[in-house]
Design a protein around this motif. Structure first.
Motif, mmCIF file in Angstrom:
data_model
loop_
_atom_site.group_PDB
_atom_site.id
_atom_site.type_symbol
_atom_site.label_atom_id
_atom_site.label_comp_id
_atom_site.label_asym_id
_atom_site.label_seq_id
_atom_site.Cartn_x
_atom_site.Cartn_y
_atom_site.Cartn_z
ATOM 1 N N GLU A 162 0.686 -1.332 -0.172
ATOM 2 C CA GLU A 162 -0.233 0.055 -0.187
ATOM 3 C C GLU A 162 0.918 1.283 0.173
ATOM 4 O O GLU A 162 0.663 2.121 -0.634
ATOM 5 N N GLN A 163 1.989 1.399 0.764
ATOM 6 C CA GLN A 163 2.991 2.447 0.788
ATOM 7 C C GLN A 163 3.576 2.571 -0.649
ATOM 8 O O GLN A 163 3.646 3.760 -1.232
ATOM 9 N N ALA A 164 3.860 1.479 -1.427
ATOM 10 C CA ALA A 164 4.597 1.501 -2.782
ATOM 11 C C ALA A 164 3.427 1.994 -3.722
ATOM 12 O O ALA A 164 3.880 3.001 -4.488
ATOM 13 N N HIS A 165 2.257 1.519 -3.435
ATOM 14 C CA HIS A 165 1.000 1.899 -4.383
ATOM 15 C C HIS A 165 0.960 3.311 -4.201
ATOM 16 O O HIS A 165 0.576 3.977 -5.399
ATOM 17 N N ALA A 166 0.808 4.076 -2.954
ATOM 18 C CA ALA A 166 0.350 5.346 -2.827
ATOM 19 C C ALA A 166 1.345 6.301 -3.483
ATOM 20 O O ALA A 166 0.892 7.317 -4.093
ATOM 21 N N ALA A 167 2.600 6.058 -3.394
ATOM 22 C CA ALA A 167 3.895 6.819 -4.154
ATOM 23 C C ALA A 167 3.380 6.664 -5.648
ATOM 24 O O ALA A 167 3.599 7.411 -6.396
ATOM 25 N N TRP A 168 3.297 5.512 -6.129
ATOM 26 C CA TRP A 168 3.146 5.177 -7.744
ATOM 27 C C TRP A 168 2.081 5.942 -7.987
ATOM 28 O O TRP A 168 1.988 6.631 -9.273
ATOM 29 N N ALA A 169 0.942 5.925 -7.319
ATOM 30 C CA ALA A 169 -0.353 6.428 -7.776
ATOM 31 C C ALA A 169 -0.265 8.003 -7.692
ATOM 32 O O ALA A 169 -0.901 8.640 -8.642
ATOM 33 N N ASP A 170 0.318 8.416 -6.767
ATOM 34 C CA ASP A 170 0.676 10.091 -6.711
ATOM 35 C C ASP A 170 1.322 10.239 -7.782
ATOM 36 O O ASP A 170 1.008 11.540 -8.536
ATOM 37 N N ARG A 171 2.378 9.734 -8.072
ATOM 38 C CA ARG A 171 3.381 10.197 -9.390
ATOM 39 C C ARG A 171 2.570 10.075 -10.762
ATOM 40 O O ARG A 171 2.588 11.134 -11.329
ATOM 41 N N LEU A 172 1.920 8.902 -10.984
ATOM 42 C CA LEU A 172 1.005 8.890 -12.152
ATOM 43 C C LEU A 172 -0.164 9.741 -12.181
ATOM 44 O O LEU A 172 -0.352 10.538 -13.196
ATOM 45 N N GLY A 173 -0.839 9.975 -10.865
ATOM 46 C CA GLY A 173 -2.016 10.993 -11.171
ATOM 47 C C GLY A 173 -1.583 12.175 -11.488
ATOM 48 O O GLY A 173 -2.466 13.010 -11.911
ATOM 49 N N ALA A 174 -0.348 12.656 -10.734
ATOM 50 C CA ALA A 174 0.080 14.062 -10.801
ATOM 51 C C ALA A 174 0.486 14.216 -12.579
ATOM 52 O O ALA A 174 0.513 15.519 -12.842
#
Length: 157
Positions: free
Chosen positions: A111-123
């Motif tokens: 979940e921590q890795a996903h949050a960083a990944w989703a933030d990067r792609l979402g941005a």
């Protein structure tokens, strides 16, 4: 194959994009979950039972998958110590799948890795475009669910 109407062509293009997106999401999910000793499929099962123990059939319904494939994943997760099968108060034979402490730690790591990944792609996408894509895919899913339900009712008659 008969020619498609413009609406059918557009819907078919959406279906193809979603298929391609699904494949890429599974690859990304495997990459994100590998450091925790998981795969996308295992991560998904852990995510469902994070809210509480559930039967394999309930997990399969939630994920939209065949019970047999979820059973295989749950068995593998149990073998690796990420889940355990516990008694089901509502059914004597159908055990529930529950997270172990090891499974919870692995899920939190992903979940921590996903949050960083989703933030990067979402941005990297305009917010309005992303919101419109979510709404469009949600509406297509809802219409497909209705269509499948109607088809099942027709088949039962």
């Amino acid at each position: 194959m008969p020619p498609l109407t413009p609406k059918a062509e557009t819907f078919s293009a959406l279906v193809l994009e979603v298929f391609q997106l699904n494949g890429l999401l599974l690859q990304a999910g495997d990459r994100l979950s590998a450091p925790a000793g998981l795969t996308s499929a295992r991560w998904q099962v852990l995510g469902v039972i994070d809210h509480g123990p559930a039967t394999v059939a309930a997990v399969a319904r939630t994920m939209g998958l065949a019970r047999q494939s979820v059973q295989q994943t749950a068995d593998a997760l149990a073998s690796d110590g990420f889940v355990e099968f516990v008694d089901n108060p509502h059914h004597q034979r159908a055990k529930c799948v529950a997270l172990t402490a090891s499974g919870r730690r692995a899920l939190r790591k992903v979940e921590q890795a996903h949050a960083a990944w989703a933030d990067r792609l979402g941005a990297s996408l305009p917010p309005a475009l992303l919101a419109a894509a979510v709404e469009g895919v949600r509406e297509a899913r809802l219409r497909l669910e209705e269509d499948l339900t109607e088809a099942e009712r027709s088949h039962e008659k």
